[in-house]
Scaffold this motif. Sequence first.
Motif, PDB file in Angstrom:
ATOM      1  N   THR A  55     -30.141 -11.710 -60.128  1.00  0.00           N
ATOM      2  CA  THR A  55     -30.436 -12.913 -60.310  1.00  0.00           C
ATOM      3  C   THR A  55     -31.742 -12.002 -59.400  1.00  0.00           C
ATOM      4  OG1 THR A  55     -28.597 -14.331 -59.704  1.00  0.00           O
ATOM      5  CG2 THR A  55     -31.061 -15.226 -58.436  1.00  0.00           C
ATOM      6  N   HIS A  56     -31.935 -11.359 -59.186  1.00  0.00           N
ATOM      7  CA  HIS A  56     -33.186 -10.969 -58.661  1.00  0.00           C
ATOM      8  C   HIS A  56     -33.834  -9.849 -59.391  1.00  0.00           C
ATOM      9  CE1 HIS A  56     -35.641  -8.363 -55.466  1.00  0.00           C
ATOM     10  NE2 HIS A  56     -35.803  -7.718 -56.167  1.00  0.00           N
ATOM     11  N   PRO A  57     -34.633  -9.930 -60.819  1.00  0.00           N
ATOM     12  CA  PRO A  57     -35.333  -9.305 -61.582  1.00  0.00           C
ATOM     13  C   PRO A  57     -36.655 -10.251 -62.128  1.00  0.00           C
ATOM     14  CG  PRO A  57     -33.571  -8.628 -62.403  1.00  0.00           C
ATOM     15  CD  PRO A  57     -33.055  -9.442 -61.318  1.00  0.00           C
ATOM     16  N   SER A  58     -37.161 -10.648 -61.805  1.00  0.00           N
ATOM     17  CA  SER A  58     -38.372 -11.375 -62.165  1.00  0.00           C
ATOM     18  C   SER A  58     -38.466 -12.108 -63.483  1.00  0.00           C
ATOM     19  CB  SER A  58     -40.187 -11.405 -61.621  1.00  0.00           C
ATOM     20  OG  SER A  58     -40.068  -9.969 -62.476  1.00  0.00           O
ATOM     21  N   LEU A  59     -38.381 -10.889 -64.673  1.00  0.00           N
ATOM     22  CA  LEU A  59     -38.080 -11.395 -65.947  1.00  0.00           C
ATOM     23  C   LEU A  59     -36.483 -10.762 -65.786  1.00  0.00           C
ATOM     24  CD1 LEU A  59     -38.193 -12.159 -68.271  1.00  0.00           C
ATOM     25  CD2 LEU A  59     -40.150 -10.371 -68.997  1.00  0.00           C
ATOM     26  N   PHE A  98     -21.777 -16.351 -67.654  1.00  0.00           N
ATOM     27  CA  PHE A  98     -22.772 -16.890 -68.356  1.00  0.00           C
ATOM     28  C   PHE A  98     -24.077 -18.438 -67.202  1.00  0.00           C
ATOM     29  CE2 PHE A  98     -26.332 -16.798 -70.760  1.00  0.00           C
ATOM     30  CZ  PHE A  98     -27.141 -16.881 -70.928  1.00  0.00           C
ATOM     31  N   PHE A  99     -23.047 -19.124 -67.643  1.00  0.00           N
ATOM     32  CA  PHE A  99     -23.573 -20.721 -67.288  1.00  0.00           C
ATOM     33  C   PHE A  99     -23.894 -20.158 -65.240  1.00  0.00           C
ATOM     34  CE2 PHE A  99     -22.754 -23.985 -65.043  1.00  0.00           C
ATOM     35  CZ  PHE A  99     -24.181 -24.905 -65.137  1.00  0.00           C
ATOM     36  N   GLN A 100     -23.013 -19.308 -64.313  1.00  0.00           N
ATOM     37  CA  GLN A 100     -23.411 -19.113 -63.090  1.00  0.00           C
ATOM     38  C   GLN A 100     -24.631 -18.393 -63.429  1.00  0.00           C
ATOM     39  OE1 GLN A 100     -20.393 -17.750 -61.356  1.00  0.00           O
ATOM     40  NE2 GLN A 100     -18.964 -19.041 -62.537  1.00  0.00           N
ATOM     41  N   LEU A 101     -24.899 -17.288 -63.406  1.00  0.00           N
ATOM     42  CA  LEU A 101     -25.720 -16.268 -63.941  1.00  0.00           C
ATOM     43  C   LEU A 101     -27.454 -17.155 -63.968  1.00  0.00           C
ATOM     44  CD1 LEU A 101     -27.562 -13.551 -63.711  1.00  0.00           C
ATOM     45  CD2 LEU A 101     -27.093 -13.589 -65.902  1.00  0.00           C
ATOM     46  N   MET A 102     -27.015 -18.198 -65.551  1.00  0.00           N
ATOM     47  CA  MET A 102     -28.451 -18.961 -65.754  1.00  0.00           C
ATOM     48  C   MET A 102     -28.251 -20.063 -64.705  1.00  0.00           C
ATOM     49  SD  MET A 102     -29.682 -18.042 -68.238  1.00  0.00           S
ATOM     50  CE  MET A 102     -29.324 -16.376 -67.644  1.00  0.00           C
ATOM     51  N   ASN A 103     -27.717 -20.520 -64.269  1.00  0.00           N
ATOM     52  CA  ASN A 103     -27.775 -21.044 -62.833  1.00  0.00           C
ATOM     53  C   ASN A 103     -28.355 -20.550 -62.128  1.00  0.00           C
ATOM     54  OD1 ASN A 103     -26.756 -24.188 -61.984  1.00  0.00           O
ATOM     55  ND2 ASN A 103     -25.742 -23.413 -60.600  1.00  0.00           N
ATOM     56  N   ARG A 104     -27.655 -19.977 -61.328  1.00  0.00           N
ATOM     57  CA  ARG A 104     -28.297 -18.845 -60.367  1.00  0.00           C
ATOM     58  C   ARG A 104     -29.984 -18.764 -60.404  1.00  0.00           C
ATOM     59  NH1 ARG A 104     -24.817 -14.772 -56.460  1.00  0.00           N
ATOM     60  NH2 ARG A 104     -23.018 -16.380 -56.554  1.00  0.00           N
ATOM     61  N   ARG A 105     -30.233 -18.395 -61.613  1.00  0.00           N
ATOM     62  CA  ARG A 105     -31.632 -17.720 -62.038  1.00  0.00           C
ATOM     63  C   ARG A 105     -32.872 -19.323 -61.681  1.00  0.00           C
ATOM     64  NH1 ARG A 105     -33.338 -12.875 -63.078  1.00  0.00           N
ATOM     65  NH2 ARG A 105     -34.506 -13.916 -64.249  1.00  0.00           N
ATOM     66  N   TYR A 106     -31.857 -20.449 -62.951  1.00  0.00           N
ATOM     67  CA  TYR A 106     -32.583 -21.191 -62.765  1.00  0.00           C
ATOM     68  C   TYR A 106     -33.813 -21.568 -61.680  1.00  0.00           C
ATOM     69  CZ  TYR A 106     -34.145 -26.307 -63.760  1.00  0.00           C
ATOM     70  OH  TYR A 106     -34.720 -27.617 -64.356  1.00  0.00           O
ATOM     71  N   GLU A 107     -34.749 -21.688 -62.215  1.00  0.00           N
ATOM     72  CA  GLU A 107     -36.472 -22.175 -61.555  1.00  0.00           C
ATOM     73  C   GLU A 107     -36.288 -20.752 -60.453  1.00  0.00           C
ATOM     74  OE1 GLU A 107     -36.488 -26.153 -59.205  1.00  0.00           O
ATOM     75  OE2 GLU A 107     -36.622 -27.007 -61.219  1.00  0.00           O
ATOM     76  N   ARG A 108     -36.251 -19.998 -60.104  1.00  0.00           N
ATOM     77  CA  ARG A 108     -36.277 -19.009 -59.296  1.00  0.00           C
ATOM     78  C   ARG A 108     -37.120 -17.456 -60.075  1.00  0.00           C
ATOM     79  NH1 ARG A 108     -30.826 -20.239 -57.848  1.00  0.00           N
ATOM     80  NH2 ARG A 108     -31.572 -21.565 -55.966  1.00  0.00           N
ATOM     81  N   ALA A 109     -36.376 -17.716 -61.607  1.00  0.00           N
ATOM     82  CA  ALA A 109     -36.867 -16.338 -61.743  1.00  0.00           C
ATOM     83  C   ALA A 109     -36.860 -16.597 -63.842  1.00  0.00           C
ATOM     84  CB  ALA A 109     -36.345 -14.842 -61.205  1.00  0.00           C
ATOM     85  N   SER A 110     -37.950 -15.965 -64.393  1.00  0.00           N
ATOM     86  CA  SER A 110     -37.817 -16.334 -66.015  1.00  0.00           C
ATOM     87  C   SER A 110     -36.846 -15.314 -66.244  1.00  0.00           C
ATOM     88  CB  SER A 110     -39.252 -15.268 -66.558  1.00  0.00           C
ATOM     89  OG  SER A 110     -39.783 -16.825 -66.207  1.00  0.00           O
ATOM     90  N   THR A 111     -36.072 -15.922 -67.810  1.00  0.00           N
ATOM     91  CA  THR A 111     -35.205 -15.440 -68.299  1.00  0.00           C
ATOM     92  C   THR A 111     -35.534 -15.763 -70.270  1.00  0.00           C
ATOM     93  OG1 THR A 111     -33.617 -15.959 -66.834  1.00  0.00           O
ATOM     94  CG2 THR A 111     -32.697 -16.060 -69.180  1.00  0.00           C
TER      95      THR A 111
END
Length: 86
Positions: A28-32, A51-64
């Motif tokens: 979750t930490h990396p900006s990209l 994978f959904f859990q990971l994307m959920n944690r990154r949502y609106e916090r970092a770019s994917t």
Amino acid sequence: MHLGRSDRSSLQQAKTAGRLNQRLAVLTHPSLLVVDEIGYFPVSHDGAVLFFQLMNRRYERASTVLTWYKPFNTAVSSATRSWPLP
């Protein structure tokens, strides 16, 4: 940060070892985050949930960035068919 197939399986390994929250925090930490060739290999239901859990944690916090090896219209159809959400 690049997330390849072996890295995606590391989520399952971390879950099994009781370290899922720590692994998700690292990813979750990396900006990209680049998730390469998603859909190239089959994903289990558990893998899709992780994978959904990971994307959920990154949502609106970092770019994917997700890369797919199929044309977009095929990719969307395949993703909705093979990646059930929890």
